[in-house]
Design a protein around this motif. Sequence first.
Motif, PDB file in Angstrom:
ATOM      1  N   ASP A 316       4.400 -53.045  25.674  1.00 19.18           N
ATOM      2  CA  ASP A 316       5.516 -54.255  26.088  1.00 19.18           C
ATOM      3  C   ASP A 316       6.331 -53.675  27.325  1.00 19.18           C
ATOM      4  N   ARG A 317       6.209 -52.454  27.507  1.00 17.56           N
ATOM      5  CA  ARG A 317       7.048 -51.915  28.758  1.00 17.56           C
ATOM      6  C   ARG A 317       6.513 -52.532  30.166  1.00 17.56           C
ATOM      7  N   ASP A 318       5.337 -52.442  30.322  1.00 15.98           N
ATOM      8  CA  ASP A 318       4.792 -53.134  31.604  1.00 15.98           C
ATOM      9  C   ASP A 318       3.958 -54.321  31.429  1.00 15.98           C
ATOM     10  N   LEU A 319       3.822 -55.036  30.244  1.00 14.56           N
ATOM     11  CA  LEU A 319       3.486 -56.309  29.876  1.00 14.56           C
ATOM     12  C   LEU A 319       1.946 -56.177  30.128  1.00 14.56           C
ATOM     13  N   THR A 320       1.253 -55.304  29.515  1.00 18.52           N
ATOM     14  CA  THR A 320      -0.147 -55.299  29.703  1.00 18.52           C
ATOM     15  C   THR A 320      -0.878 -54.904  28.578  1.00 18.52           C
ATOM     16  N   LEU A 321      -2.194 -55.594  28.158  1.00 15.41           N
ATOM     17  CA  LEU A 321      -3.092 -55.272  26.986  1.00 15.41           C
ATOM     18  C   LEU A 321      -4.008 -54.467  27.480  1.00 15.41           C
ATOM     19  N   ASN A 322      -4.277 -53.173  26.898  1.00 10.52           N
ATOM     20  CA  ASN A 322      -5.404 -52.356  26.975  1.00 10.52           C
ATOM     21  C   ASN A 322      -6.458 -53.000  26.006  1.00 10.52           C
ATOM     22  N   VAL A 323      -7.536 -53.136  26.481  1.00  7.99           N
ATOM     23  CA  VAL A 323      -8.846 -53.402  25.687  1.00  7.99           C
ATOM     24  C   VAL A 323      -9.938 -52.482  25.711  1.00  7.99           C
ATOM     25  N   THR A 324     -10.179 -52.059  24.283  1.00  7.65           N
ATOM     26  CA  THR A 324     -11.342 -51.289  24.146  1.00  7.65           C
ATOM     27  C   THR A 324     -12.461 -51.969  23.304  1.00  7.65           C
ATOM     28  N   TYR A 325     -13.519 -52.028  24.040  1.00  6.63           N
ATOM     29  CA  TYR A 325     -14.830 -52.832  23.341  1.00  6.63           C
ATOM     30  C   TYR A 325     -15.462 -51.530  22.450  1.00  6.63           C
ATOM     31  N   VAL A 326     -15.536 -51.770  21.148  1.00  9.37           N
ATOM     32  CA  VAL A 326     -15.843 -50.932  20.269  1.00  9.37           C
ATOM     33  C   VAL A 326     -17.397 -51.439  19.979  1.00  9.37           C
ATOM     34  N   ILE A 327     -18.215 -50.475  20.227  1.00  7.41           N
ATOM     35  CA  ILE A 327     -19.627 -50.768  19.723  1.00  7.41           C
ATOM     36  C   ILE A 327     -19.891 -50.270  18.391  1.00  7.41           C
ATOM     37  N   SER A 328     -20.472 -51.027  17.475  1.00 13.12           N
ATOM     38  CA  SER A 328     -20.898 -50.338  16.199  1.00 13.12           C
ATOM     39  C   SER A 328     -22.234 -51.174  15.453  1.00 13.12           C
ATOM     40  N   ARG A 329     -22.756 -50.612  14.548  1.00 13.18           N
ATOM     41  CA  ARG A 329     -23.589 -51.109  13.760  1.00 13.18           C
ATOM     42  C   ARG A 329     -23.479 -51.953  12.937  1.00 13.18           C
ATOM     43  N   GLY A 330     -23.802 -53.241  12.883  1.00 11.27           N
ATOM     44  CA  GLY A 330     -23.338 -54.084  11.978  1.00 11.27           C
ATOM     45  C   GLY A 330     -24.445 -53.912  10.671  1.00 11.27           C
ATOM     46  N   PRO A 331     -23.733 -54.799   9.745  1.00 13.78           N
ATOM     47  CA  PRO A 331     -24.794 -54.760   8.732  1.00 13.78           C
ATOM     48  C   PRO A 331     -26.036 -55.396   8.802  1.00 13.78           C
ATOM     49  N   ARG A 332     -27.314 -54.818   8.187  1.00 15.31           N
ATOM     50  CA  ARG A 332     -28.621 -55.055   8.419  1.00 15.31           C
ATOM     51  C   ARG A 332     -28.877 -56.504   7.654  1.00 15.31           C
ATOM     52  N   VAL A 333     -28.572 -57.463   8.481  1.00 19.04           N
ATOM     53  CA  VAL A 333     -28.703 -58.748   7.845  1.00 19.04           C
ATOM     54  C   VAL A 333     -29.484 -59.687   8.751  1.00 19.04           C
ATOM     55  N   PHE A 334     -30.566 -60.464   8.268  1.00 19.78           N
ATOM     56  CA  PHE A 334     -31.549 -61.267   8.883  1.00 19.78           C
ATOM     57  C   PHE A 334     -31.262 -62.797   8.665  1.00 19.78           C
TER      58      PHE A 334
END
Length: 749
Positions: A316-334
Amino acid sequence: MAPAAELTAQEYRFDSVVINGNERIGDSAIIARAGIRRGQPVSGGQLNDAYQALQNSGLFETVAIEPRGGTLVITVTELPTLNRVSFEGNRRIKDEVLTQIVQSQERRVFNPTQAEADAAAIAEAYGNEGRISARVQPRIIRRDQNRVDLVFEIFEGDNVEIERLSFVGNRKYSDRRLRQVLGTKQAGLLRRLIKRDTFVESRVEVDKQLLRDFYLSRGYVDMRTTAVNGELTQERDGYFVSYNITEGQQFRFGEINVVSEMNGVDAAKYRNIIKIRPGVVYSPTLVENDIARIERQAIRDGVDFMRVEPRIDRNDRDLTLNVTYVISRGPRVFVERIDIEGNTTTLDRVIRREFDSVEGDPFNPREIRQAAERIRALGYFEKAEVNAREGSSGEQVVVDVDVEEKPTGSLNFGGSFSSSDGIGFAISFAEQNFLGRGQRLSLTVSTAEDATRYGVTFVEPRLLGRDLSFGLTLDYAETDSSFTSYDTNRLLLQPKLTFPLSENSKLQVRYTAEELEMLQREVPVHGLTIADDIAAGALFSSSLGYTFSYDTRLSGLDPTSGVLLEFGQDFAGLGGDNKFIKTTAKVVGERRIFNEDITLRASLEGGALAWRSGNNRVTDRFLLSPSIMRGFESGGIGPRDIGGTANDPLGGNLYLAARFDVEFPLGLPEEYGISGGVFYDVGNLWDLSDVNYNGGTVVGESGSFRHVIGFSLFWETPVGPLQFNFSKALKKEVFDKEQSFEFTLRTEF
């Protein structure tokens, strides 16, 4: 006889049950519904229950139960049969539409409760059309044989229009700009032709979401609509609607990073394909686009079940949004299967091809949501719901697609007027989902004072199931222009393929076969150069061409600006009478300023025609129309043949033109749809190096840049866009054909 509710609390035993008054309903059915059995003791409460069961069955108008010693007498008056359902007083909504709304049906038992519910449903339908004062009264007309006609007497009332849409709390954007976002509009000059200016409560939530999306795409993540107030005028013929909003502060992207929590996946590899950069105004759409890029790259890398989730840290101080893309393994669903329902015309494969996944592929919820959006964007369906549910096992998912089709064909009648072609009439048939195959077919016949055209266009948007569009155009045109001393007949055949190269760029390749003939009029008034062109007769051109385009006006990082780049070439000489290379290029930039109330637009385009051999005629060269260079007639600048009395334009092998526009509000209520603009055009058309003048008198071959300034009025009318241009040439040649006023109107009805 009083109902059983008034009987004293005692027991009864009946040896027989007598039914009176029934004609259609059998005795056994009435006894079974009453629930009373012969020879068994019955209390007063059970008699009351029997009375209520018969009264609430919806079969009888009156019911009476009377014990007479060992006999129970049940007297009923059956409800009549519904003979006919009709509507009176309705003009705005047709009978066939109202028939689909009501539940009362002919040849069934008349139910007064259902008739009242139907009347309420009809009134609601009128309310959705903005006629909240509509009243509906069900009436019955008794017929013989215990039948009735049901008549819905309708008083439609007047439209309750939105007299004013206003906003409270908006500081960044004006009321005018926000009203452009809403689907609901204020009543305007031609209010009888606009249905969006009526107040419909169900649209409020949609409009609130449109406002939310508008602010989010511009970085106002805290924006919310705190209240929507609708107030009737004293005359009850209009609404004042006010949106109370809180805008909050605008946020920009801060640090952008990618981390991997998935074994064997290097985050650095995917960090390079992120397009968002720090300092760009925040938009959730940009985040979604980056996630889609990462997941597509993962599929190409053979990485299954990857999930990418954005973690957003707020500063909120400098009115920015830091974005981190987190790569993970999802459920093994077909994906076990894709079930499609509701499509009676559209083939299953037309819907299936919008899915990147097929049966047996890893399940990706984000891809399924995107496929749902693509299906809705087809325009074939009234509604399209896509949901996933558990399949035959915990590792299987079934994707259900439920659609409701809508008409996709149209027969349009249109009219137009322009100073170039005069008054015109057009009729066209278009089918957006031809034979349910997702193909587009259109047939067009248009006539104007100076031009007649017949055309057929066919488009297959997914050739061989791929993101490859195939189009075929067959076009025949005759011109009788007042700007030339000759007529033309042209036949064109053009197949083409279009495919994307990236998110914002695409390439079109085409083949063009064209036969064009210049025709002499009864009284020749042209010069020798035009005479030579006419003497050449019908000539055939065969060419291959391509056009590359890059367009960020809809999908760029900044929703207030965008750019279009186009570059194309046509190579003629695959047989035919001519050999040439025609090159064209265009750059268009657009930006909204002053809180998006003013639009700046600039364009630069040019072309070059290089002849190798053949008959170089005026019809093959470039001619500048008012759509390229305002302030002059079609073909009004450039080289001219002044040897005859007609003073014909000859076109040129080279041209360059720039247009600069500023569009702004005029201070009028925006519901009138009137805005203004100023423009400045500069352009030149020159070069006849391949022409043999044959003794004719030609001027303007070397060319010079013309300069034009002007003022525009734009009127978005319900029958089509109307544009007035008032212009003045600051610099021109004495032989140019100036046009200081121009207006155009196009419509379909």
